[in-house]
Scaffold this motif. Structure first.
Motif, PDB file in Angstrom:
ATOM      1  N   GLY A  54      18.375   4.096   1.354  1.00 31.39           N
ATOM      2  CA  GLY A  54      18.784   4.215  -0.237  1.00 31.39           C
ATOM      3  C   GLY A  54      18.389   5.836  -0.549  1.00 31.39           C
ATOM      4  O   GLY A  54      19.084   6.337  -1.443  1.00 31.39           O
ATOM      5  N   THR A  55      17.419   6.375   0.067  1.00 28.53           N
ATOM      6  CA  THR A  55      16.859   7.931   0.058  1.00 28.53           C
ATOM      7  C   THR A  55      17.938   8.757   0.408  1.00 28.53           C
ATOM      8  O   THR A  55      18.145   9.637  -0.394  1.00 28.53           O
ATOM      9  CB  THR A  55      15.471   7.905   0.266  1.00 28.53           C
ATOM     10  N   LEU A  56      17.997   8.774   1.649  1.00 29.36           N
ATOM     11  CA  LEU A  56      18.907   9.610   2.317  1.00 29.36           C
ATOM     12  C   LEU A  56      20.262   9.777   2.183  1.00 29.36           C
ATOM     13  O   LEU A  56      20.937  10.660   2.297  1.00 29.36           O
ATOM     14  CB  LEU A  56      18.511   9.675   3.993  1.00 29.36           C
ATOM     15  N   LEU A  75       4.419   2.100   4.393  1.00 28.83           N
ATOM     16  CA  LEU A  75       4.768   1.141   4.725  1.00 28.83           C
ATOM     17  C   LEU A  75       4.625   1.133   6.354  1.00 28.83           C
ATOM     18  O   LEU A  75       4.097   0.027   6.945  1.00 28.83           O
ATOM     19  CB  LEU A  75       6.488   0.799   4.487  1.00 28.83           C
ATOM     20  N   THR A  76       5.037   2.095   7.001  1.00 33.20           N
ATOM     21  CA  THR A  76       4.715   2.186   8.346  1.00 33.20           C
ATOM     22  C   THR A  76       3.352   2.314   8.836  1.00 33.20           C
ATOM     23  O   THR A  76       2.962   1.841   9.957  1.00 33.20           O
ATOM     24  CB  THR A  76       5.463   3.368   9.033  1.00 33.20           C
ATOM     25  N   MET A 117      11.860  -3.057   5.697  1.00 35.05           N
ATOM     26  CA  MET A 117      11.829  -2.375   4.414  1.00 35.05           C
ATOM     27  C   MET A 117      11.710  -0.708   4.525  1.00 35.05           C
ATOM     28  O   MET A 117      12.290  -0.104   3.482  1.00 35.05           O
ATOM     29  CB  MET A 117      10.486  -2.967   3.761  1.00 35.05           C
ATOM     30  N   THR A 118      11.146  -0.219   5.283  1.00 38.32           N
ATOM     31  CA  THR A 118      11.014   1.115   5.640  1.00 38.32           C
ATOM     32  C   THR A 118      12.673   1.793   5.761  1.00 38.32           C
ATOM     33  O   THR A 118      12.913   2.565   4.909  1.00 38.32           O
ATOM     34  CB  THR A 118      10.203   1.536   6.731  1.00 38.32           C
ATOM     35  N   MET A 119      13.273   0.996   6.623  1.00 40.04           N
ATOM     36  CA  MET A 119      14.663   1.383   6.825  1.00 40.04           C
ATOM     37  C   MET A 119      15.517   1.173   5.329  1.00 40.04           C
ATOM     38  O   MET A 119      16.563   2.034   5.263  1.00 40.04           O
ATOM     39  CB  MET A 119      15.362   0.342   7.936  1.00 40.04           C
ATOM     40  N   TRP A 164      11.779   4.291  -8.223  1.00 39.44           N
ATOM     41  CA  TRP A 164      12.727   4.609  -7.147  1.00 39.44           C
ATOM     42  C   TRP A 164      13.177   5.942  -6.833  1.00 39.44           C
ATOM     43  O   TRP A 164      14.343   6.165  -6.329  1.00 39.44           O
ATOM     44  CB  TRP A 164      13.789   3.481  -6.720  1.00 39.44           C
ATOM     45  N   ASP A 165      12.449   6.890  -7.530  1.00 38.10           N
ATOM     46  CA  ASP A 165      12.700   8.438  -7.312  1.00 38.10           C
ATOM     47  C   ASP A 165      12.551   8.588  -5.890  1.00 38.10           C
ATOM     48  O   ASP A 165      11.781   8.352  -5.196  1.00 38.10           O
ATOM     49  CB  ASP A 165      11.823   9.268  -8.283  1.00 38.10           C
ATOM     50  N   PRO A 166      13.412   9.547  -5.485  1.00 41.57           N
ATOM     51  CA  PRO A 166      13.232   9.864  -3.892  1.00 41.57           C
ATOM     52  C   PRO A 166      11.957  10.527  -3.555  1.00 41.57           C
ATOM     53  O   PRO A 166      11.373  10.310  -2.375  1.00 41.57           O
ATOM     54  CB  PRO A 166      14.413  11.200  -3.709  1.00 41.57           C
ATOM     55  N   VAL A 167      11.443  11.036  -4.494  1.00 45.03           N
ATOM     56  CA  VAL A 167       9.948  11.732  -4.042  1.00 45.03           C
ATOM     57  C   VAL A 167       8.864  10.779  -4.209  1.00 45.03           C
ATOM     58  O   VAL A 167       7.905  10.411  -3.147  1.00 45.03           O
ATOM     59  CB  VAL A 167       9.774  12.759  -4.984  1.00 45.03           C
ATOM     60  N   GLU A 168       9.059   9.471  -5.130  1.00 52.95           N
ATOM     61  CA  GLU A 168       8.182   8.328  -4.958  1.00 52.95           C
ATOM     62  C   GLU A 168       8.465   7.818  -3.548  1.00 52.95           C
ATOM     63  O   GLU A 168       7.483   7.206  -2.839  1.00 52.95           O
ATOM     64  CB  GLU A 168       8.544   7.351  -6.122  1.00 52.95           C
ATOM     65  N   ASN A 169       9.746   7.428  -3.461  1.00 53.88           N
ATOM     66  CA  ASN A 169      10.139   6.813  -1.872  1.00 53.88           C
ATOM     67  C   ASN A 169       9.479   7.673  -0.830  1.00 53.88           C
ATOM     68  O   ASN A 169       9.157   6.889   0.330  1.00 53.88           O
ATOM     69  CB  ASN A 169      11.686   7.023  -1.963  1.00 53.88           C
TER      70      ASN A 169
END
Length: 659
Positions: free
Chosen positions: A373-375, A258-259, A366-368, A246-251
């Protein structure tokens, strides 16, 4: 002599490509708006020319790497004379400037393919599609020339040798992972261009969706393979044995995936039923916008990651402005045009339409969840409200239950009919599959490990539900055919693509569930003749050696592995490397892969008395994670190959648009 001027040739090629991109953007769009065929005719040659000149620039930079031209700052900072030639090829994009050049090359390539593959489209539609792509290309080429010039020279004090490529990137996975990921990111620009072109032309009909679907599937397939390769690389290269952190770049790569998944399903509904038109356009805008946002995160310096390329805020600001302009203008076009061309198509609450809508809603949720969690930590930090870390517990707590619920509707979707389905019919078709999935999901943990586990049962039941509902649907389709073979031949490639895609999701869920709960890890101290048992395997350190690679020195361990009382033995050889140019240590893990388990050994630190710290892991079903990704991508490729999406005459498109 040629070597000395290659960077200048590449630089001027980028300038010419930028000028052609501007012409590609302005004249065709203006021509489509004013109905001037001559202006619209500029779209195809400009798209082709832009690709040729960006390709020339990329070739010049690649040649500079291969010839060790350390007068080029980019080469001096990211290569070394000892670096093997194949890593010099990957070093071209293993840095910020080179990766932006690769992005621009792929964007120009997609535009060139769209220009000629879709030349049968109505002239105004093609002009608008290529005009939008020209605008995007112009933005990235301008970004590169103003802030990220890959051909910048050392005017004085040219280094005698280069600083070398980051050892983390000196791996086969990084030769193929970024191009695949970028092909996915950039591929969604074509879908975005089709959506904006359809809005500008006032034709949100079956015609544009039919031609946007192959591009969506192709981009999604590339992105899926890219994400799988990135997970595989992190698994064996970083030495910790994990497959997702769940690294930000992985996300950043997961968000458009997902979208994009939601977009594929929404396009299917729009084509089949004429509904979800506005929803489809918004998903196309969101998917490409999230691709741009991922580019911003990786290159802005706002986060720290092994995947990040740059830490210059000025570069991030440029991409942020480009993202803001893209999102704002596309939403303005949507707000002005969508109400005029959309209409509602009714369907029952229990139908394939409704189930796909629910699934899309879950994918957006799921995207949101991932986006928040990333931002959220980045927003708090930028506002001076402190630093926090959002890690796996947050994502797993929210993402995993949403995935299970999504799987429930994935199983129902193929069995439901368009517009309306009776509850009795759906229950009659799927009750056995549901019961079997629950029973098998509960029994398998008992048989496999002798104890029941709730989370394992949920994961396996969800995966089995997807598989068994597909089996039931296939059975129903073949039931009244003259022969099984005739029935199978009658099914379209798009249907088989759906089957493989859903099957890939199930395989990935099985792999993630089993390896997350049944992996075994031991951190041990080993010296020659030390024996350790892990998951029924005996690991014996037989020898410690050292060796020299092309640009590194390595301490290597020879470990003999035996399972139980079996006489069969094999060797595993992990290494601890020291790269000469950078002085950076790296772990080279030893893997014994298998379909149902991996054995994984990583060397830690030298403990000073002839012994080493070792991490030994038993990873059951971990390969199923990436096997599932490949199945999903193959499903998307089959859908692209469906004959319905091959070239269609403009007259037929016009007729379908009026229907």
């Amino acid at each position: 002599m040629l070597m000395r001027i290659l960077p200048e040739i590449g630089h001027f090629a980028l300038i010419i490509a930028l000028l052609m991109a501007v012409v590609q953007a302005v004249l065709p769009l203006a021509g489509a708006a004013t109905r001037r065929p001559l202006w619209m005719a500029y779209a195809q040659p400009m798209a082709t020319g832009q690709f040729v000149f960006v390709l020339l620039a990329y070739g010049c930079l690649t040649a500079s790497y291969l010839m060790d031209d350390f007068s080029v700052v980019n080469v001096a900072n990211n290569a070394n004379s000892l670096l093997p030639w194949y890593y010099k090829l990957s070093a071209v994009w293993g840095n910020h400037e080179g990766s932006v050049l690769l992005w621009s090359l792929m964007l120009a390539g997609w535009g060139c393919v769209a220009a000629w593959w879709s030349r049968h489209l109505p002239r105004d539609m093609l002009a608008r599609v290529l005009g939008v792509l020209g605008l995007i290309s112009a933005g990235f080429l301008l970004f590169m020339l103003l802030t990220s010039n890959p051909f910048e020279r050392h005017l004085l004090d040219i280094p005698a040798d280069g600083a070398d490529l980051n050892p983390l990137l000196q791996d086969i996975g990084l030769i193929v992972h970024p191009p695949m990921l970028y092909m996915g990111y950039v591929g969604f620009s074509v879908v975005f261009a089709f959506a904006i072109a359809a809005l500008l032309g006032g034709r949100l009909d079956a015609a544009w969706t039919r031609w946007a679907r192959p591009w969506t599937n192709a981009a999604w397939a590339f992105l899926t393979v890219g994400i799988a390769l990135g997970s595989w690389w992190a698994y064996y290269e970083l030495g910790w044995g994990g497959w997702w952190f769940w690294d930000p770049v992985e996300n950043a790569s997961l968000l458009p995936w997902l979208t994009g998944t939601a977009l594929m399903h929404s396009l299917a509904v729009t084509e089949k039923r004429g509904s979800f038109k506005s929803w489809t356009v918004l998903l196309a805008i969101a998917t490409f916008s999230l691709s741009l946002m991922g580019t911003f995160l990786v290159r802005s310096g706002v986060l720290t990651s092994v995947h990040a390329f740059a830490n210059d805020p000025s570069r991030g600001l440029f991409i942020l402005v480009l993202l803001a302009v893209t999102v704002t203008l596309s939403l303005v076009v949507f707000a002005l045009r969508a109400p005029r061309v959309s209409h509602k198509v009714g369907f029952n609450w229990l139908s394939r339409d409704a189930l796909l809508l629910i699934n899309n809603g879950l994918l957006i949720t799921m995207t949101m969840t991932v986006l928040l969690g990333t931002l959220y930590p980045l927003i708090l930090d930028s506002l001076g409200l402190g630093k926090i870390s959002v890690g796996p517990p947050y994502f797993n707590t929210l993402f995993v239950p949403l995935t299970v619920i999504t799987c429930l509707f994935m199983g129902l979707g193929p069995a439901a009919r368009w517009k309306t389905t009776s509850p009795g019919e759906l229950l009659r078709r799927l009750w056995l599959a549901g019961l079997a999935a629950l029973v098998l999901g509960a029994l398998i943990p008992l048989v496999y490990r002798g104890e029941w586990n709730l989370w394992v049962t949920l994961g396996l039941s969800a995966a089995l539900w997807i598989v068994l509902s597909l089996v039931r649907d296939l059975f129903d389709k073949l039931l009244h055919r003259r022969s099984v073979w005739a029935g199978l031949r009658a099914l379209s490639l798009a249907y088989w693509g759906m089957v493989l895609g859903h099957l890939g999701v199930a395989v990935t869920i099985i792999g993630a569930t089993v390896v997350s709960h049944y992996a075994v890890e031991r951190n041990v101290r080993m010296s020659p003749d030390t024996r350790v048992e892990v998951a029924g395997y005996q690991f014996t350190l037989t020898e410690l050696t050292d060796r020299r690679g092309p640009n590194y020195l390595a301490d290597a361990a020879v470990i003999e592995v035996q399972r139980g009382d079996s006489q069969r033995r094999f060797l595993m050889q992990p290494e601890k490397r020291l790269y000469l140019a950078t002085g950076m240590p790296m772990t080279q893990v030893a893997l014994r892969p298998g379909l149902f388990r991996d054995l994984y050994v990583a060397m830690g630190e030298d403990l000073g008395d002839g012994s080493w710290a070792m991490r030994i892991q038993y990873k059951p079903f971990v390969r199923w994670l990436w096997l599932g990704g490949l199945l999903m991508a193959l499903g998307a490729v089959l859908a692209v190959a469906d004959k319905r999406y091959r070239q269609v005459r403009p007259a037929r498109l016009a007729q379908e648009g009026k229907a």
